[in-house]
Design a protein around this motif. Structure first.
Motif, mmCIF file in Angstrom:
data_model
loop_
_atom_site.group_PDB
_atom_site.id
_atom_site.type_symbol
_atom_site.label_atom_id
_atom_site.label_comp_id
_atom_site.label_asym_id
_atom_site.label_seq_id
_atom_site.Cartn_x
_atom_site.Cartn_y
_atom_site.Cartn_z
ATOM 1 N N LEU A 184 1.829 -23.484 46.731
ATOM 2 C CA LEU A 184 1.063 -24.551 47.384
ATOM 3 C C LEU A 184 1.096 -25.753 46.457
ATOM 4 O O LEU A 184 0.677 -25.663 45.303
ATOM 5 C CB LEU A 184 -0.375 -24.077 47.624
ATOM 6 C CG LEU A 184 -1.358 -25.062 48.239
ATOM 7 C CD1 LEU A 184 -0.904 -25.484 49.632
ATOM 8 C CD2 LEU A 184 -2.746 -24.444 48.316
ATOM 9 N N ARG A 185 1.648 -26.865 46.934
ATOM 10 C CA ARG A 185 1.747 -28.098 46.126
ATOM 11 C C ARG A 185 0.845 -29.151 46.731
ATOM 12 O O ARG A 185 0.859 -29.369 47.941
ATOM 13 C CB ARG A 185 3.184 -28.599 46.082
ATOM 14 C CG ARG A 185 4.079 -27.733 45.216
ATOM 15 C CD ARG A 185 5.534 -28.131 45.317
ATOM 16 N NE ARG A 185 5.816 -29.471 44.872
ATOM 17 C CZ ARG A 185 6.333 -29.794 43.684
ATOM 18 N NH1 ARG A 185 6.597 -28.861 42.795
ATOM 19 N NH2 ARG A 185 6.584 -31.043 43.390
ATOM 20 N N TYR A 186 0.049 -29.792 45.860
ATOM 21 C CA TYR A 186 -0.860 -30.826 46.353
ATOM 22 C C TYR A 186 -1.139 -31.852 45.265
ATOM 23 O O TYR A 186 -0.951 -31.601 44.077
ATOM 24 C CB TYR A 186 -2.169 -30.206 46.860
ATOM 25 C CG TYR A 186 -2.966 -29.440 45.833
ATOM 26 C CD1 TYR A 186 -3.994 -30.048 45.119
ATOM 27 C CD2 TYR A 186 -2.705 -28.095 45.578
ATOM 28 C CE1 TYR A 186 -4.739 -29.348 44.184
ATOM 29 C CE2 TYR A 186 -3.441 -27.385 44.644
ATOM 30 C CZ TYR A 186 -4.455 -28.017 43.956
ATOM 31 O OH TYR A 186 -5.179 -27.309 43.025
ATOM 32 N N TYR A 190 -4.510 -34.013 48.725
ATOM 33 C CA TYR A 190 -3.492 -34.226 49.753
ATOM 34 C C TYR A 190 -2.441 -33.138 49.583
ATOM 35 O O TYR A 190 -1.815 -33.038 48.521
ATOM 36 C CB TYR A 190 -2.848 -35.610 49.641
ATOM 37 C CG TYR A 190 -1.789 -35.820 50.692
ATOM 38 C CD1 TYR A 190 -2.154 -36.050 52.014
ATOM 39 C CD2 TYR A 190 -0.446 -35.746 50.375
ATOM 40 C CE1 TYR A 190 -1.193 -36.211 53.000
ATOM 41 C CE2 TYR A 190 0.525 -35.911 51.356
ATOM 42 C CZ TYR A 190 0.148 -36.140 52.658
ATOM 43 O OH TYR A 190 1.097 -36.292 53.641
ATOM 44 N N VAL A 191 -2.269 -32.303 50.613
ATOM 45 C CA VAL A 191 -1.356 -31.163 50.540
ATOM 46 C C VAL A 191 0.062 -31.626 50.869
ATOM 47 O O VAL A 191 0.314 -32.190 51.936
ATOM 48 C CB VAL A 191 -1.798 -30.030 51.487
ATOM 49 C CG1 VAL A 191 -0.841 -28.843 51.388
ATOM 50 C CG2 VAL A 191 -3.226 -29.589 51.177
ATOM 51 N N LEU A 197 -5.835 -25.012 54.789
ATOM 52 C CA LEU A 197 -5.095 -26.163 54.273
ATOM 53 C C LEU A 197 -3.621 -25.972 54.600
ATOM 54 O O LEU A 197 -3.094 -24.870 54.454
ATOM 55 C CB LEU A 197 -5.217 -26.269 52.749
ATOM 56 C CG LEU A 197 -6.506 -26.746 52.134
ATOM 57 C CD1 LEU A 197 -6.409 -26.669 50.609
ATOM 58 C CD2 LEU A 197 -6.820 -28.166 52.568
ATOM 59 N N SER A 198 -2.964 -27.049 55.011
ATOM 60 C CA SER A 198 -1.517 -27.003 55.216
ATOM 61 C C SER A 198 -0.939 -28.376 54.930
ATOM 62 O O SER A 198 -1.670 -29.367 54.809
ATOM 63 C CB SER A 198 -1.170 -26.529 56.628
ATOM 64 O OG SER A 198 -1.731 -27.382 57.593
ATOM 65 N N ALA A 199 0.380 -28.435 54.798
ATOM 66 C CA ALA A 199 1.066 -29.674 54.451
ATOM 67 C C ALA A 199 0.613 -30.806 55.368
ATOM 68 O O ALA A 199 0.514 -30.638 56.581
ATOM 69 C CB ALA A 199 2.572 -29.478 54.545
#
Length: 158
Positions: free
Chosen positions: A105-107, A62-63, A79-81
């Motif tokens: 990039l945080r996920y 889950y981004v 991939l994006s938020a």
């Protein structure tokens, strides 16, 4: 119920060339047994764990913030938020996160914690065996190791 705030946890850092990231093991902080969850931060230009899939554990991503790509069985997917990706426990779940953006990039990476598990790394032509504790698990393992996919040995010594 156990609860933790991620801001109280320290980052663990991995740096192996193009594979560099920071990780907070959320599930370990609350002693979860059957569900794994880690917060990852992938710097610009970096990649997560080498491309792989599990044979016993489903994973999901889950981004939270940033943009990048997911290397999957069929190629690269943006991939994006807000994006959520389910990764089945077989070849169709092969993945690697790539940050080709300019910001971190945080996920969240979430997984079942089944063992034994075989993790296959097709591009490295290797596989890993985990018995006693799954990949990402905290318990002692009775058997673990990495092997070449083309290694072959006879059942009977002759």
């Amino acid at each position: 119920m156990e609860k933790v705030n991620e801001s109280t946890l320290d980052w663990n850092e991995s740096d192996h060339g193009e594979t560099a990231f920071r990780r907070k093991e959320l599930s370990s902080a609350v002693d979860a047994d059957d569900l794994g969850c880690s917060l990852y931060e992938l710097p610009a230009g970096m990649r997560s764990w080498p491309y792989h899939y599990h044979t016993a554990n489903e994973e999901a991503i889950y981004v939270l913030a940033g943009d990048g790509q997911l290397k999957a069985e069929d190629g690269l997917e943006p991939l994006s938020a807000g994006d959520y990706v389910a990764l089945p426990a077989d070849e169709r779940g092969g993945h690697r996160v790539v940050n080709d953006g300019e910001e971190p990039l945080r996920y969240l990476a979430i997984s079942t914690m089944n063992e034994p598990d075989i993790t296959v790394y097709p591009e490295m032509e290797k596989f890993g065996v985990f018995v006693g504790s799954p990949p990402g698990g905290r318990d002692e393992r009775s058997l673990e190791g990495y092997y070449n996919l083309d290694d072959e040995t006879a059942y009977w010594d002759e």
